[in-house]
Design a protein around this motif. Structure first.
Motif, mmCIF file in Angstrom:
data_model
loop_
_atom_site.group_PDB
_atom_site.id
_atom_site.type_symbol
_atom_site.label_atom_id
_atom_site.label_comp_id
_atom_site.label_asym_id
_atom_site.label_seq_id
_atom_site.Cartn_x
_atom_site.Cartn_y
_atom_site.Cartn_z
ATOM 1 N N ARG A 19 61.915 3.870 57.263
ATOM 2 C CA ARG A 19 62.986 3.490 56.336
ATOM 3 C C ARG A 19 64.337 3.455 57.057
ATOM 4 N NH1 ARG A 19 61.869 7.030 52.643
ATOM 5 N NH2 ARG A 19 63.304 8.626 53.379
ATOM 6 N N ALA A 20 64.593 4.440 57.909
ATOM 7 C CA ALA A 20 65.852 4.482 58.634
ATOM 8 C C ALA A 20 65.993 3.288 59.579
ATOM 9 C CB ALA A 20 65.960 5.793 59.413
ATOM 10 N N ALA A 21 64.911 2.923 60.249
ATOM 11 C CA ALA A 21 64.958 1.779 61.162
ATOM 12 C C ALA A 21 65.240 0.488 60.395
ATOM 13 C CB ALA A 21 63.633 1.670 61.923
ATOM 14 N N LEU A 41 59.612 16.209 66.854
ATOM 15 C CA LEU A 41 60.279 15.220 67.698
ATOM 16 C C LEU A 41 59.255 14.348 68.429
ATOM 17 C CD1 LEU A 41 63.234 17.273 69.211
ATOM 18 C CD2 LEU A 41 63.186 15.831 67.166
ATOM 19 N N VAL A 42 58.154 14.953 68.854
ATOM 20 C CA VAL A 42 57.095 14.181 69.518
ATOM 21 C C VAL A 42 56.525 13.143 68.546
ATOM 22 C CG1 VAL A 42 54.832 14.314 70.615
ATOM 23 C CG2 VAL A 42 56.555 16.070 71.081
ATOM 24 N N LEU A 43 56.254 13.570 67.319
ATOM 25 C CA LEU A 43 55.734 12.649 66.313
ATOM 26 C C LEU A 43 56.779 11.585 65.962
ATOM 27 C CD1 LEU A 43 54.053 15.381 64.132
ATOM 28 C CD2 LEU A 43 52.823 13.482 65.189
ATOM 29 N N ALA A 44 58.039 12.008 65.864
ATOM 30 C CA ALA A 44 59.102 11.046 65.572
ATOM 31 C C ALA A 44 59.185 9.990 66.668
ATOM 32 C CB ALA A 44 60.438 11.766 65.422
ATOM 33 N N GLY A 45 59.005 10.402 67.926
ATOM 34 C CA GLY A 45 59.029 9.454 69.028
ATOM 35 C C GLY A 45 57.948 8.393 68.883
ATOM 36 N N LEU A 52 59.121 6.061 66.176
ATOM 37 C CA LEU A 52 60.258 5.275 66.662
ATOM 38 C C LEU A 52 59.773 4.099 67.511
ATOM 39 C CD1 LEU A 52 62.661 8.185 67.633
ATOM 40 C CD2 LEU A 52 63.173 6.412 65.950
ATOM 41 N N GLU A 53 58.827 4.359 68.401
ATOM 42 C CA GLU A 53 58.335 3.291 69.272
ATOM 43 C C GLU A 53 57.564 2.244 68.474
ATOM 44 O OE1 GLU A 53 57.780 1.050 72.659
ATOM 45 O OE2 GLU A 53 59.162 2.707 72.242
ATOM 46 N N LEU A 54 56.790 2.685 67.477
ATOM 47 C CA LEU A 54 56.064 1.733 66.634
ATOM 48 C C LEU A 54 57.033 0.813 65.897
ATOM 49 C CD1 LEU A 54 53.287 4.024 65.101
ATOM 50 C CD2 LEU A 54 52.959 2.191 66.766
ATOM 51 N N ASN A 55 58.118 1.390 65.356
ATOM 52 C CA ASN A 55 59.086 0.586 64.624
ATOM 53 C C ASN A 55 59.928 -0.268 65.553
ATOM 54 O OD1 ASN A 55 59.255 1.217 61.502
ATOM 55 N ND2 ASN A 55 58.732 3.145 62.512
#
Length: 520
Positions: free
Chosen positions: A413-415, A366-370, A373-376
């Motif tokens: 990809r999701a973003a 989740l930390v890595l996903a965050g 997420l912020e980059l995208n």
């Protein structure tokens, strides 16, 4: 009294993450607000170090100061600053507050202050309250009064972390006096496996030993190699990256060790190789198991006596290079197969370091996903980009065969899919499980869940004759059937009870032979 609580924590033997977390938790309770975040300034970005009341993946985000005017305003003021409920400046935590996940924040108050440590700006402290008027004049005075205590906590935490690192190095490598640079490398995560790994890297970085990084595809071996170099005595010298898998057999020797004029067709002049380019520094041999046998013999000579010989030249040259190698292959098996030299393997594996796969790192996903997420969010110009609770659960349960690299691609990809399906850039974009397109996700159902919900628990008195998969299927089937019975056949409510995405529940039910009637 708040100061007494902070002083008590300062005298306790706490690790940096725990001390910081206790600090933000105490501040949230003291100010009776919805969320508190402590962010450290790193260049032109602010990175959360501890949060309370904000989603866990916020710890992996990095907020560009130029893109967040509230954070920029806090940094520009020496004292507390309040953003009233009618402020037009966007809130960096929109959609990230625990009590309003994925929703625009309602009318609320914000307050923050710049933190300074040893005369320099360290970062900021932010507070959000959902009740208008929480941060009145008295609250601002209280924050100003507590600011010095917060800064003292940050300063002591930094000093203790440095002392712990120094003690570890001295105990593991007697006589070593140098302290590795802090913050080297952008490695995110606080799980036990990654904490142990970073400690091990700090210990070996200060030595001159060859290091062999072992790990699956996508775990970030290059990132850890950079960390080793940056924390070593050679950090001011070059780090030369060689992708051994991309070297054609006919050119591998020339690329690594250089060539003389006329060494082969097209060699019109002298050319130094990668080892000469890295003289005084470090060579990172990525996918070292792909090197041809003829080149392996030359590499062994370099490791043994620090000499290279350009292709087509009779004159050896001295080089002072530390070697870090990495592979996702089993080199011992390659030695047995005769495709990798045993003597070179033993030279490279003086200090092997296994890098844990993402599936063994718990909530680090989740930390890595965050972070991704912020980059995208910034790349696509979105107001806010976050994960739904179901998507977070799916990320935790997925096996991640491609590790961190796969996670990055999944989030990106999701973003893009969300935007391409007409999501407005000024909306809070919430990525749900279907957007992630993860195959093979199955609910981690707990057979004890039915007992906790008031159903009779099935005891383990009966021995199960079958495979482990049969036993798991039986357990999952029982949990789903009991949840459906408790919810009168309502699949959506059953999915919420089991803590899984509804579509995934239907897929699993079909595989288990449970009739996927949608019910109500």
């Amino acid at each position: 009294m708040m100061e007494n609580l902070l002083l008590a924590d300062l005298t306790a033997d706490l690790t940096q993450p725990i001390r910081m977390q206790r600090l933000v938790g105490a501040l949230r309770a003291h100010f009776r607000c919805g969320a508190v975040a402590l962010l450290q300034l790193e260049g032109d970005h602010l990175r959360p170090m501890a949060v309370d009341g904000v989603v866990p993946d916020a710890l992996g985000r990095s907020f560009a100061v130029a893109l967040h005017p509230r954070l920029a305003a806090i940094l520009a003021h020496s004292g507390p600053i309040v953003f009233p409920h009618d402020s037009t400046l966007p809130d960096p935590y929109d959609g990230l507050i625990d009590s309003h996940v994925g929703e625009p924040l309602p009318v609320h108050d914000c307050m923050g202050t710049r933190l300074e440590v040893e005369g320099r700006t360290w970062g900021v402290l932010t507070l959000d309250a959902l009740a208008v008027g929480t941060f009145d004049a008295a609250a601002q005075l209280e924050l100003q009064r507590l600011k010095s205590a917060v800064e003292a906590t940050v300063r002591v935490t930094r000093l203790e972390a440095a002392l712990r690192a120094l003690r570890r190095i001295r105990s593991d490598m007697p006589g070593s006096e140098s302290l590795p640079a802090s913050g080297a490398g952008d490695i995110l995560g606080e799980s036990e496996p990654i904490t142990r790994l970073l400690h091990e890297l700090a210990v070996v970085a200060d030595s001159e030993l060859p290091v062999l990084l072992l790990g699956e595809t996508g775990v970030g071996k290059e990132l850890f190699a950079h960390r080793l170099h940056q924390q070593s005595r050679r950090s001011q010298k070059p780090l030369v990256h060689v992708n051994c898998a991309a070297l054609p057999d006919s050119l591998a020797e020339s690329e690594l060790f250089g060539h003389a004029r006329g060494a082969f067709s097209g060699a019109t002049g002298e050319r130094p190789g990668r080892f000469e380019a890295a003289d005084g520094g470090t060579v990172f041999l990525d996918e070292v198991g792909e090197l041809p046998l003829s080149t392996q013999a030359k590499l062994l000579r370099t490791l043994q006596n620090g000499e290279i010989q350009r292709l087509g030249s009779d004159r050896p040259r001295r080089v002072d290079v530390r070697v870090i190698a990495a592979t996702n292959r089993n080199l011992q098996q390659l030695v047995r197969d005769g495709t990798f030299r045993a003597d070179l393997y033993h030279r490279l594996s003086v200090y092997p370091i296994p890098i844990p796969p993402l599936r063994e790192r718990g909530d680090d996903v989740l930390v890595l996903a965050g972070n991704f997420l912020e980059l995208n969010r910034a790349r696509l110009g979105l107001r806010s980009l976050r994960l739904s609770p179901g998507a977070q659960d799916a990320l935790r349960r997925y096996r991640w065969p491609g590790n961190v690299r796969e996670l990055e691609h999944v989030i990106s990809r999701a973003a893009l899919r969300a935007v391409s399906h007409g999501v407005g850039r000024h909306e809070i974009v919430t990525l749900d499980t279907p957007w992630l397109d993860l195959d093979g996700i199955e609910p981690a159902a707990d057979c004890k869940g039915s007992a906790a919900a008031g159903r009779p628990e099935q005891g383990p008195a009966t021995m199960f004759n079958g495979t482990l998969r049969d036993a798991m299927d039986a357990c999952q089937r029982q949990c789903i059937e009991q949840a459906l019975a408790m919810q009168d056949g309502n699949w959506a409510r059953a999915a919420r009870q089991l803590g899984v995405d509804s579509s995934n529940l239907h897929k699993l039910a079909r595989r288990l032979g449970i009739k996927p009637t949608r019910g109500r």
